[in-house]
Design an enzyme around this catalytic site. Structure first.
Site, PDB file in Angstrom:
ATOM      1  N   CYS A  25      59.819  31.765  37.546  1.00  0.00           N
ATOM      2  CA  CYS A  25      60.342  32.787  38.392  1.00  0.00           C
ATOM      3  C   CYS A  25      58.882  33.335  38.701  1.00  0.00           C
ATOM      4  CB  CYS A  25      61.238  34.272  38.336  1.00  0.00           C
ATOM      5  SG  CYS A  25      62.462  32.673  37.469  1.00  0.00           S
ATOM      6  N   HIS A  59      59.425  42.936  38.641  1.00  0.00           N
ATOM      7  CA  HIS A  59      60.584  41.889  38.672  1.00  0.00           C
ATOM      8  C   HIS A  59      62.244  42.222  38.383  1.00  0.00           C
ATOM      9  CE1 HIS A  59      60.725  37.580  37.572  1.00  0.00           C
ATOM     10  NE2 HIS A  59      61.934  38.002  36.364  1.00  0.00           N
ATOM     11  N   GLU A  65      61.789  45.252  30.308  1.00  0.00           N
ATOM     12  CA  GLU A  65      60.539  45.152  31.380  1.00  0.00           C
ATOM     13  C   GLU A  65      60.238  46.938  31.357  1.00  0.00           C
ATOM     14  OE1 GLU A  65      59.164  44.805  36.048  1.00  0.00           O
ATOM     15  OE2 GLU A  65      61.058  44.345  35.756  1.00  0.00           O
ATOM     16  N   LYS A  71      64.610  41.970  44.744  1.00  0.00           N
ATOM     17  CA  LYS A  71      65.725  41.249  43.775  1.00  0.00           C
ATOM     18  C   LYS A  71      66.738  41.606  44.654  1.00  0.00           C
ATOM     19  CE  LYS A  71      62.520  38.588  40.550  1.00  0.00           C
ATOM     20  NZ  LYS A  71      61.612  39.280  40.511  1.00  0.00           N
ATOM     21  N   HIS A  99      67.212  36.620  43.535  1.00  0.00           N
ATOM     22  CA  HIS A  99      65.954  36.008  43.112  1.00  0.00           C
ATOM     23  C   HIS A  99      65.635  35.086  43.857  1.00  0.00           C
ATOM     24  CE1 HIS A  99      63.207  35.188  39.442  1.00  0.00           C
ATOM     25  NE2 HIS A  99      63.929  35.364  38.842  1.00  0.00           N
ATOM     26  N   PHE A 155      60.639  31.270  33.059  1.00  0.00           N
ATOM     27  CA  PHE A 155      61.145  30.725  32.151  1.00  0.00           C
ATOM     28  C   PHE A 155      60.199  30.379  30.784  1.00  0.00           C
ATOM     29  CE2 PHE A 155      65.634  30.287  33.722  1.00  0.00           C
ATOM     30  CZ  PHE A 155      66.173  31.330  33.215  1.00  0.00           C
TER      31      PHE A 155
END
Length: 418
Positions: free
Chosen positions: A167, A308, A319, A340, A345, A404
């Site tokens: 991502c 994010h 975050e 997002k 996403h 990830f």
């Protein structure tokens, strides 16, 4: 003094609009691009926990691309080509006037050519005919297929790279474009993030991981809700964002319009867990701090963060903790939004699309809303998150992207001043 890099062109394919003008109008209105998936062809949705996604609807590649491009590449590469076409036109950059070996292409992609990949694998096992596998199967599904086809489409013979860090892929692509400019490897870098992975297998995989929202299948537009108490997972999206990054000297020489300066970048690994971030947010805070140092920007100068913010329970909380850890008392004074919440996403495209929203915010002074922020979660409450468009003069903006594999990226943009 390091060579400075600027952003001179933008292009986008997204669930809320194809083209920057349509995207930005929809974003400022807080419009959701999330809708129900009726089926995956003959495969019904009954077995899927999540039944919604942010898809690019009414996308007809032949309307934007010549047949040799639209017919022979995967959907994610089609998105990339359309976004690049718009970005180059927006930048008024003529490749005929450029030295080809001074123009690079760097693409961020999380999954690559999954549409063709899944189709061909399925047909192979169903039909038992290995000799009927598509002859372009390998070059189409490789992760660097989009960077290759973009370079060939425009004769860009400089550095040609594909970054794949889940991502955070296109945030790293932007960072590598900055490094390319700073080290003198190129005058111009066509920088792209692209993914089109709303496919039966990938979607099932994310469902099995229990990463996707399943509570709002009957109200898709309400499902993507970063920082909200009722969030229950992210919503998959697809699309592409393209940014033309060039040295400030090159841009000034050709009198280009400059959206923003690409000022700083940091890449770190938490070395912690394949999927879950470290709970205290310290590593994320460190990434943001290093990016600001790279830009020569103090934390007190940051007025906006494009977060994010995927809508996962732990991700959003971590975050928010990181923002508070780094900015301390100023944390509530910084405008924070989540692109997002509008488009879902988009995996490898997320960083590039967030960077486009950030560049437009710097240029216009408008920060798009965070959709569905209805009941702030006390665990990740930040004073600068709003369901309404915010107007603010931005001295510096931070773009966060985490992937990830314990992967973190942060990018700094600021208004251009000579």
């Amino acid at each position: 003094m390091p060579v400075r890099a600027v952003i001179t062109g933008l292009g986008i394919v997204s669930p809320i609009g194809i083209g920057v003008s349509e995207f930005w109008k929809s974003a400022l209105a807080g419009q959701s691009g999330i809708s129900a998936i009726e089926s995956f062809g003959t495969l019904p949705m009954e077995g899927y926990r999540c039944k919604i996604a942010g898809r690019v609807r009414a996308f007809a590649p032949e309307q934007y691309l010549p047949p040799q491009q639209s017919d022979r590449v995967d959907r994610y590469a089609q998105f990339a080509l359309v976004a690049v076409k718009e970005a180059l036109a927006d930048a008024d950059l003529s490749m005929a006037k450029e030295r080809p070996h001074r123009v690079g292409v760097i693409v961020g992609a999380g999954m690559g050519g999954m549409v063709m990949g899944e189709r061909e694998v399925t047909q192979l096992y169903e039909q038992q005919k290995p000799h009927r596998v598509h002859p372009n199967f390998i070059p189409v599904i490789t992760l660097n297929s989009a960077s290759g086809i973009v370079a060939m489409a425009y004769g860009a013979k400089g550095p040609n790279l594909t970054i794949s860090t889940a991502c955070s892929s296109s945030a790293h692509a932007l960072g590598q474009a900055l490094q390319c400019i700073r080290t003198g490897q190129a005058d111009v870098v066509i920088t792209v993030g692209a993914d089109a992975s709303i496919t039966p297998l990938v979607f099932a995989g994310f469902c099995s991981l229990r990463a996707l929202s399943s509570k709002y299948n009957d109200a898709p537009e309400r499902a993507a809700r970063p920082f909200d108490r009722d969030r229950d997972g992210f919503v998959m999206g697809e699309g592409a964002g393209a940014l033309i990054v060039e040295s400030a000297a090159h841009a000034k020489k050709r009198k280009a319009n400059i959206y923003a300066e690409l000022a700083g970048y940091a890449a770190t690994s938490e070395a912690y867990h394949m999927v879950i971030p470290r709970e205290d947010g310290v590593e994320v805070a460190t990434t943001m701090k290093l990016a600001l140092e790279s830009a020569g920007v103090a934390p007190g100068q940051v007025d906006y963060i494009n977060a994010h913010a995927t809508s996962t329970n732990i991700g959003d909380e971590v975050e928010a903790k990181a923002i508070r850890h780094l900015f301390k008392k100023r944390a509530d004074a910084i405008a924070v939004n989540a692109t997002k919440s509008l488009v879902g996403h988009t995996l490898g495209a997320a960083g590039a699309i967030g960077a486009i929203a950030s560049a437009l915010a710097i240029q216009t002074g408008q920060i798009h809303p965070t959709a569905n922020y209805e009941t702030p979660d006390p665990a990740c409450r930040l004073g600068g998150i709003s369901r309404s468009t915010q107007e603010r003069k931005i001295r510096a903006a931070l773009l966060n992207a985490f992937g990830f594999g314990s992967n973190n990226a942060a990018v700094v943009l600021r208004p251009w001043s000579a």
